[in-house]
Design an enzyme around this catalytic site. Structure first.
Site, mmCIF file in Angstrom:
data_model
loop_
_atom_site.group_PDB
_atom_site.id
_atom_site.type_symbol
_atom_site.label_atom_id
_atom_site.label_comp_id
_atom_site.label_asym_id
_atom_site.label_seq_id
_atom_site.Cartn_x
_atom_site.Cartn_y
_atom_site.Cartn_z
ATOM 1 N N ASN A 59 64.897 50.425 49.294
ATOM 2 C CA ASN A 59 65.425 51.741 48.933
ATOM 3 C C ASN A 59 65.345 52.634 50.175
ATOM 4 O O ASN A 59 64.267 53.083 50.541
ATOM 5 C CB ASN A 59 64.576 52.307 47.782
ATOM 6 C CG ASN A 59 64.935 53.738 47.437
ATOM 7 O OD1 ASN A 59 65.959 54.256 47.883
ATOM 8 N ND2 ASN A 59 64.099 54.381 46.624
ATOM 9 N N LYS B 225 66.426 55.552 50.533
ATOM 10 C CA LYS B 225 66.341 56.987 50.201
ATOM 11 C C LYS B 225 67.331 57.762 51.086
ATOM 12 O O LYS B 225 68.390 57.233 51.425
ATOM 13 C CB LYS B 225 64.900 57.477 50.339
ATOM 14 C CG LYS B 225 63.929 56.610 49.516
ATOM 15 C CD LYS B 225 62.553 57.159 49.416
ATOM 16 C CE LYS B 225 61.712 56.201 48.573
ATOM 17 N NZ LYS B 225 60.349 56.681 48.377
ATOM 18 N N HIS C 71 64.267 56.695 39.302
ATOM 19 C CA HIS C 71 63.259 56.716 40.363
ATOM 20 C C HIS C 71 62.408 57.985 40.209
ATOM 21 O O HIS C 71 62.920 59.041 39.837
ATOM 22 C CB HIS C 71 63.935 56.688 41.732
ATOM 23 C CG HIS C 71 62.954 56.482 42.839
ATOM 24 N ND1 HIS C 71 62.178 57.511 43.341
ATOM 25 C CD2 HIS C 71 62.575 55.365 43.503
ATOM 26 C CE1 HIS C 71 61.376 57.023 44.276
ATOM 27 N NE2 HIS C 71 61.596 55.729 44.395
ATOM 28 N N GLU D 5 61.320 60.052 42.238
ATOM 29 C CA GLU D 5 61.795 61.228 42.982
ATOM 30 C C GLU D 5 62.923 61.924 42.218
ATOM 31 O O GLU D 5 63.043 63.151 42.249
ATOM 32 C CB GLU D 5 62.222 60.816 44.404
ATOM 33 C CG GLU D 5 61.004 60.534 45.266
ATOM 34 C CD GLU D 5 61.208 59.519 46.375
ATOM 35 O OE1 GLU D 5 62.360 59.217 46.733
ATOM 36 O OE2 GLU D 5 60.184 59.023 46.898
ATOM 37 N N GLU E 190 56.333 51.616 39.430
ATOM 38 C CA GLU E 190 55.997 52.341 40.649
ATOM 39 C C GLU E 190 55.027 53.469 40.316
ATOM 40 O O GLU E 190 55.456 54.542 39.874
ATOM 41 C CB GLU E 190 57.262 52.948 41.263
ATOM 42 C CG GLU E 190 58.290 51.923 41.671
ATOM 43 C CD GLU E 190 59.183 52.458 42.780
ATOM 44 O OE1 GLU E 190 59.161 51.908 43.863
ATOM 45 O OE2 GLU E 190 59.881 53.461 42.544
ATOM 46 N N GLY F 41 55.106 56.354 48.980
ATOM 47 C CA GLY F 41 55.162 57.087 50.240
ATOM 48 C C GLY F 41 53.814 57.642 50.672
ATOM 49 O O GLY F 41 53.725 58.410 51.619
ATOM 50 N N SER G 68 54.311 51.995 48.539
ATOM 51 C CA SER G 68 53.630 51.655 49.805
ATOM 52 C C SER G 68 53.496 50.154 50.032
ATOM 53 O O SER G 68 52.485 49.687 50.558
ATOM 54 C CB SER G 68 52.266 52.343 49.879
ATOM 55 O OG SER G 68 52.429 53.750 49.894
HETATM 56 P P1 PGA Z 1 57.481 53.569 49.496
HETATM 57 O O1 PGA Z 1 58.590 53.923 48.404
HETATM 58 O O2 PGA Z 1 57.545 52.082 49.721
HETATM 59 O O3 PGA Z 1 57.871 54.342 50.722
HETATM 60 O O4 PGA Z 1 56.170 53.986 48.931
HETATM 61 C C1 PGA Z 1 58.784 53.106 47.291
HETATM 62 C C2 PGA Z 1 59.838 53.702 46.387
HETATM 63 O O5 PGA Z 1 59.907 54.927 46.293
HETATM 64 O O6 PGA Z 1 60.631 52.977 45.764
#
Ligand code: PGA
Length: 255
Positions: A9, A11, A95, A97, A167, A173, A213
């Site tokens: 992803n 983003k 997601h 976010e 997640e 992140g 992460s």
């Molecule tokens: P990250 O993001 O690997 O940077 O923690 C994962 C995600 O948001 O799908």
């Protein structure tokens, strides 16, 4: 045996030129891998272009979000038929976010999931608790509510067309990965929930990704868990070497 699936992803990262460079590196390093689904989810602006680059490769294309209507007066939105015509096979839905920053609700997740399936896209449905919810001990209750509302009235035979991404929001992140045991505990819970609602054999077919992460140095422990079928990778998917290392470990954990 469930086929492992790794999705990157991106983003809101990378221009089209930067994306092109990354895709070329990935194609070079991953071209001979089989028996694993490798999916890239770049920004909308890159999709049709990257679809051309991925043609006749073993890497598949996904989008990061979609609207639930096929078309209409929804300025700034993108629909499932548009994603399909751009070459997408997958789409992320719900997601964290989108839920935290852009008003995504369990109801809109459900509508998007229905539209994705009706339009021949495979939805990757993201669920997971935030830190407060984990500390309050409501992780399982939250995850089952998210599943129930997202999958509402889903015909059982369509269950295997869905991918679930667990997640934990506190791990996204943040550099704080869930331990392999913490991940497995919730993945197991999710599969048990699916089994209770759809029967064991259908539940066994559903792929459940872990996200938050994920890095080359923590993926081996995660993928060794019985109910972890792959990963949804954010930050580490922006770097060719990191992403390829993750894919290769998942493909062959003994390597
Ligand atoms: P990250 O993001 O690997 O940077 O923690 C994962 C995600 O948001 O799908």
């Amino acid at each position: 045996m469930r086929k492992p699936i790794i999705a990157g992803n991106w983003k809101m990262h990378k221009t089209i030129e930067e994306g092109e460079k990354l895709v070329n590196l990935l194609k070079r390093q991953l071209y001979d891998l089989e028996d694993i689904d490798i999916v890239l989810c770049p920004p909308f602006t890159h999709l049709a272009y990257i679809a051309d680059m991925l043609e006749s490769s073993n890497i598949l294309l996904g989008a990061q979000d979609m609207h639930w209507e096929d078309e209409g007066a929804y300025t700034g939105e993108i629909s499932a038929p548009m994603l399909k015509s751009a070459g997408c096979k997958f789409v992320l839905i719900g997601h964290s976010e989108r839920r935290q920053l852009f008003g995504e609700t369990n109801e809109t997740v459900h509508k998007k999931l229905t539209s994705a399936l009706n339009n021949g896209l495979t939805p990757i449905v993201c669920i997971g608790e935030n830190l407060k919810q984990r500390e309050e001990g409501v992780t399982f209750a939250l995850v089952s509510e998210q599943l129930e509302l997202a999958l509402k009235a889903l015909q059982p035979e369509r269950l295997k067309e869905i991918i679930i991404a667990y997640e934990p929001v506190w791990a996204i992140g943040s550099g704080k990965v869930a331990s392999s045991e913490q991940a497995q505990e919730v993945h197991r819970y999710i599969r048990d929930w699916l089994s209770k609602n759809y029967g064991l054999s259908l539940a066994q077919e559903v792929r459940i990704q872990y996200g938050g992460s994920v890095k080359p140095d923590n993926i081996a422990g995660l993928i060794a868990q019985a109910d972890v079928d792959g990963a949804l990778v954010g930050g580490s998917s922006l770097d060719a070497d990191s992403f390829c290392a993750i894919v290769k470990i998942v493909r062959d954990p003994t390597s």
